[in-house]
Structures are given as structure tokens and as C-alpha cells.
Design a protein around this motif. Structure first.
Motif, PDB file in Angstrom:
ATOM      1  N   ALA A 180       0.829  -1.203   0.000  1.00 46.67           N
ATOM      2  CA  ALA A 180       0.000   0.000   0.000  1.00 46.67           C
ATOM      3  C   ALA A 180       0.867   1.258   0.000  1.00 46.67           C
ATOM      4  N   ALA A 181       1.919   1.249   0.804  1.00 44.43           N
ATOM      5  CA  ALA A 181       2.801   2.413   0.871  1.00 44.43           C
ATOM      6  C   ALA A 181       3.464   2.665  -0.482  1.00 44.43           C
ATOM      7  N   GLU A 182       3.904   1.611  -1.128  1.00 46.04           N
ATOM      8  CA  GLU A 182       4.525   1.773  -2.444  1.00 46.04           C
ATOM      9  C   GLU A 182       3.525   2.341  -3.453  1.00 46.04           C
ATOM     10  N   ALA A 183       2.300   1.825  -3.421  1.00 43.51           N
ATOM     11  CA  ALA A 183       1.286   2.292  -4.371  1.00 43.51           C
ATOM     12  C   ALA A 183       0.997   3.780  -4.199  1.00 43.51           C
ATOM     13  N   HIS A 184       1.001   4.260  -2.972  1.00 38.28           N
ATOM     14  CA  HIS A 184       0.679   5.664  -2.704  1.00 38.28           C
ATOM     15  C   HIS A 184       1.872   6.601  -2.855  1.00 38.28           C
ATOM     16  N   LEU A 185       3.062   6.114  -2.535  1.00 37.10           N
ATOM     17  CA  LEU A 185       4.196   7.027  -2.374  1.00 37.10           C
ATOM     18  C   LEU A 185       5.241   6.934  -3.475  1.00 37.10           C
ATOM     19  N   ASP A 186       5.292   5.814  -4.198  1.00 36.26           N
ATOM     20  CA  ASP A 186       6.381   5.605  -5.148  1.00 36.26           C
ATOM     21  C   ASP A 186       6.012   6.126  -6.536  1.00 36.26           C
ATOM     22  N   SER A 187       5.664   7.382  -6.601  1.00 34.70           N
ATOM     23  CA  SER A 187       5.380   8.012  -7.888  1.00 34.70           C
ATOM     24  C   SER A 187       5.790   9.471  -7.811  1.00 34.70           C
ATOM     25  N   ALA A 188       6.123  10.034  -8.947  1.00 34.25           N
ATOM     26  CA  ALA A 188       6.585  11.424  -8.985  1.00 34.25           C
ATOM     27  C   ALA A 188       5.507  12.363  -8.452  1.00 34.25           C
ATOM     28  N   GLY A 189       5.898  13.257  -7.548  1.00 33.79           N
ATOM     29  CA  GLY A 189       4.981  14.255  -7.031  1.00 33.79           C
ATOM     30  C   GLY A 189       4.068  13.792  -5.925  1.00 33.79           C
ATOM     31  N   SER A 190       4.253  12.556  -5.434  1.00 31.23           N
ATOM     32  CA  SER A 190       3.329  12.036  -4.424  1.00 31.23           C
ATOM     33  C   SER A 190       3.401  12.833  -3.126  1.00 31.23           C
ATOM     34  N   VAL A 191       4.592  13.239  -2.718  1.00 35.91           N
ATOM     35  CA  VAL A 191       4.730  13.978  -1.456  1.00 35.91           C
ATOM     36  C   VAL A 191       3.997  15.316  -1.547  1.00 35.91           C
ATOM     37  N   GLU A 192       4.215  16.046  -2.630  1.00 36.05           N
ATOM     38  CA  GLU A 192       3.547  17.347  -2.790  1.00 36.05           C
ATOM     39  C   GLU A 192       2.037  17.179  -2.881  1.00 36.05           C
ATOM     40  N   ARG A 193       1.588  16.096  -3.497  1.00 34.46           N
ATOM     41  CA  ARG A 193       0.153  15.898  -3.683  1.00 34.46           C
ATOM     42  C   ARG A 193      -0.550  15.495  -2.384  1.00 34.46           C
ATOM     43  N   LEU A 194       0.087  14.664  -1.579  1.00 36.50           N
ATOM     44  CA  LEU A 194      -0.570  14.085  -0.409  1.00 36.50           C
ATOM     45  C   LEU A 194      -0.402  14.903   0.863  1.00 36.50           C
ATOM     46  N   PHE A 195       0.699  15.607   1.002  1.00 35.31           N
ATOM     47  CA  PHE A 195       1.022  16.213   2.289  1.00 35.31           C
ATOM     48  C   PHE A 195       0.946  17.732   2.211  1.00 35.31           C
ATOM     49  N   ARG A 196      -0.099  18.269   2.823  1.00 32.83           N
ATOM     50  CA  ARG A 196      -0.288  19.719   2.831  1.00 32.83           C
ATOM     51  C   ARG A 196       0.604  20.399   3.861  1.00 32.83           C
TER      52      ARG A 196
END
Length: 326
Positions: free
Chosen positions: A266-282
Motif C-alpha cells: 500500500a505504501a509503495e502504491a501511494h508514495l512511489d510516484s513522482a509528485g506524491s509527497v507534494e500531492r498528499l502532504f499539505r
């Protein structure tokens, strides 16, 4: 590169307590704090955080950008300073009346918001702040024993969680809210050198709350992506596992490893993509919980299997192995 602590919780905002303290945790968990700052830089960083402390009370104010209480801010800032190799500028004077004797501690524990223990237990940051910075205050030698005694008196023996709200009389099984609350208690037991109560029940309760998504959180709890409640679950599993008798470990090992495998997917699916940190974490504070969850995942997996679970340039470190609060 020499980071010096001037960070904001919001893009383009002024330096604030949580922005500065969050980045300490982020860099420490990534094991990059000392490579991305100098010793003078870390001293300056500490002074930025220290400036948010009230000289008279010793409390840290969270500031308008934060959605946390004064006690959470005090514990979090104190922990960040300890990770920097520093301490608060002023003693935690507020702690002396709070932990003055057994009855004062019981009154304080009774006053917690038991209706919503995830939020109410944030006040346990009072204990964590004293653990991480005990200097300059005069407490009875028994204060820690009295505190754990008061915590244990409130424990639900059937589940191993703290269920004292009005709805808990009806809904007996542990909930995600119970998990978020229990974690704050577990940190204190652990850092005071005391086993967390009922480790078998803790493991059963945490695993029962693991969702088909592989996460412990949902859209109702800050978002359906890896976050702090996953840290609470994984850290709880690790602390409980460390206290299981050897004869019980063979029974629980496989199901815990399976849960870690599901979470890592689950963590890989959510986090291992370009821009995931900027998209998920306000805000960076949410990122701290996620990074600590990944650190706990890898730490527990190594304990159970002897092999790492994550491929990272440096092994992630759970801040709760060093400090008593996040």
C-alpha cells in the motif's frame, strides 16, 4: 548545504514552531540531519525552536498555523530539540504542580477528554516533555510510577486499550480512535522502561484494525494514504512483539509479517510516484507520521525476518527510538 531551522508549516509562510520542529524529525528519520547541517547550524536551529517557549511557564505555544494543543507543541518541540542535541531554554516549570503527588496525577488523568481518546491523550505530551527534558524541575522520585499507575487504572483489561468514553460502553471492540489514543500511552510506558500492558491483546487489536487497503487509516482519519495512524499501529506491534514470550512468537510471527507485507504494498502504491509527497502532504507534520511509519515498518520487518523491507539510500530511523513524542 547548512540547514538552520527557519521553516514554515505552510508554503510561503513565516517561520513557525511546527515547521521548524517537523523538519528536525524529517531529517533525523532520513538519517540526513548531520549531513545537511553543521554543528553551528544545528545550534541556530535549536535557538529558532527555543524562541517559541514561554520563559515563565516553560510551555511552547503551537501558533496559529498548527492544529495541535499547547501540550502537544511542548512535547514535540522538546523532542525536536533533543534530536538536535539541545534542550529547552527554560525548565518545564508547569510540570511541578501537575506531577506533585499521586492525587494530583490522578486528577490530571481524570481530566483527560475520554470521550475522544485519540485527541484527549495528546495531553500525555506532558509526560513525554519531562522524560525528554527533566532538567531544572523538582519532582517526587515516585512521579513516574504514580503516572503509570494512574494510566493502568484506566485501562480496559478485556482489550488492552483505553476505553472510557460513553460510546465505549456499547462498542467494546477497539476502534481506530482507540488505537490513536493508545499509542500515546504506549510511548510513555516504553520510555519509562515499563512493558506496555497486555501485548497479546495489543497485537490482536491492531491486526483486527488493519484494513483491506493495507492501511490503518481511511478518508475519515486524515486521508486514505500512509500516515501517522499507521505509525501508531506499527510501533504498537513492535513494542508488543518485544514483550511476547518466546513460545507465543512462533504463533504470531506469520500474521504480523503478512500485515507488514500488505502495508508495504500500500505504501509503495501511494508514495512511489513522482509528485506524491507534494500531492498528499499539505503540511510537513503529516509527513513526519508517514516517514516514522515507514521506519517502524522496516525496523519491525528486520526484527521478524532478519532482512530489510525498504530499499533506501540510508536506513530510516524511527524517532520514537530516541525521543518520547512525535
Amino acid at each position: 548545504l547548512d540547514l538552520r531551522g527557519r521553516f514554515s508549516s505552510r508554503a510561503g509562510g513565516d517561520t513557525d514552531l511546527y515547521g521548524s520542529a517537523d523538519m528536525v524529525f524529517v531529517q533525523w528519520i532520513l538519517d540526513e540531519l548531520e549531513t545537511r547541517s553543521t554543528e553551528p547550524g544545528r545550534r541556530e536551529w535549536a535557538s529558532v525552536i527555543q524562541a517559541f517557549q514561554d520563559r515563565r511557564t516553560g510551555l511552547f505555544e503551537p501558533g496559529p498555523a498548527a492544529a495541535e494543543s499547547t501540550m502537544h507543541a511542548t512535547a514535540f518541540a522538546t523532542a525536536a530539540l533533543r534530536l538536535l542535541g539541545s534542550r529547552p531554554r527554560h525548565p518545564h516549570a508547569w510540570a511541578e504542580p501537575l506531577f506533585a503527588d499521586r492525587e494530583a496525577i490522578r486528577r490530571w488523568v481524570d481530566s483527560l477528554d475520554w470521550r475522544q481518546i485519540w485527541t484527549g491523550s495528546h495531553e500525555l505530551g506532558a509526560v513525554a516533555a519531562v522524560i525528554d527534558a527533566p532538567e531544572g524541575i523538582d519532582l517526587p522520585p515516585e512521579w513516574a510510577d504514580w503516572t503509570l499507575e494512574a494510566f493502568t487504572e484506566k485501562l480496559d483489561d478485556e482489550t488492552g486499550f483505553w476505553k472510557n468514553g460513553p460510546l465505549d460502553r456499547i462498542w467494546r471492540r477497539p476502534t481506530t480512535i482507540d488505537l490513536g489514543g493508545a499509542a500515546h500511552f504506549w510511548w510513555i510506558y516504553h520510555h519509562l522502561g515499563h512493558p506496555i500492558p497486555y501485548p497479546e491483546k495489543v497485537i490482536s487489536g491492531v491486526l483486527a484494525l488493519h484494513r483491506r487497503t493495507g492501511l490503518w487509516g481511511t478518508r475519515l482519519f486524515n486521508g486514505a494514504y500512509p500516515q501517522g495512524i499507521d505509525f501508531d499501529a506499527l510501533n504498537g506491534l513492535r513494542l508488543a512483539w518485544s514483550q511476547l514470550p518466546d513460545e507465543n512468537r512462533s504463533v504470531r510471527r506469520d500474521e504480523i509479517v503478512a500485515a507488514l507485507d500488505r502495508y508495504s504494498c500500500a505504501a509503495e502504491a501511494h508514495l512511489d510516484s513522482a509528485g506524491s509527497v507534494e500531492r498528499l502532504f499539505r503540511t510537513p507534520h503529516k509527513l513526519v507520521g508517514t516517514l516514522n511509519a515507514l521506519a517502524e515498518l522496516d525496523l519491525l520487518y528486520r526484527t521478524l525476518t532478519g532482512a530489510p523491507k525498504l530499499e533506501t539510500s540510508r536506513q530510516l530511523r524511527s524517532a520514537l527510538t530516541e525521543v518520547a513524542w512525535q
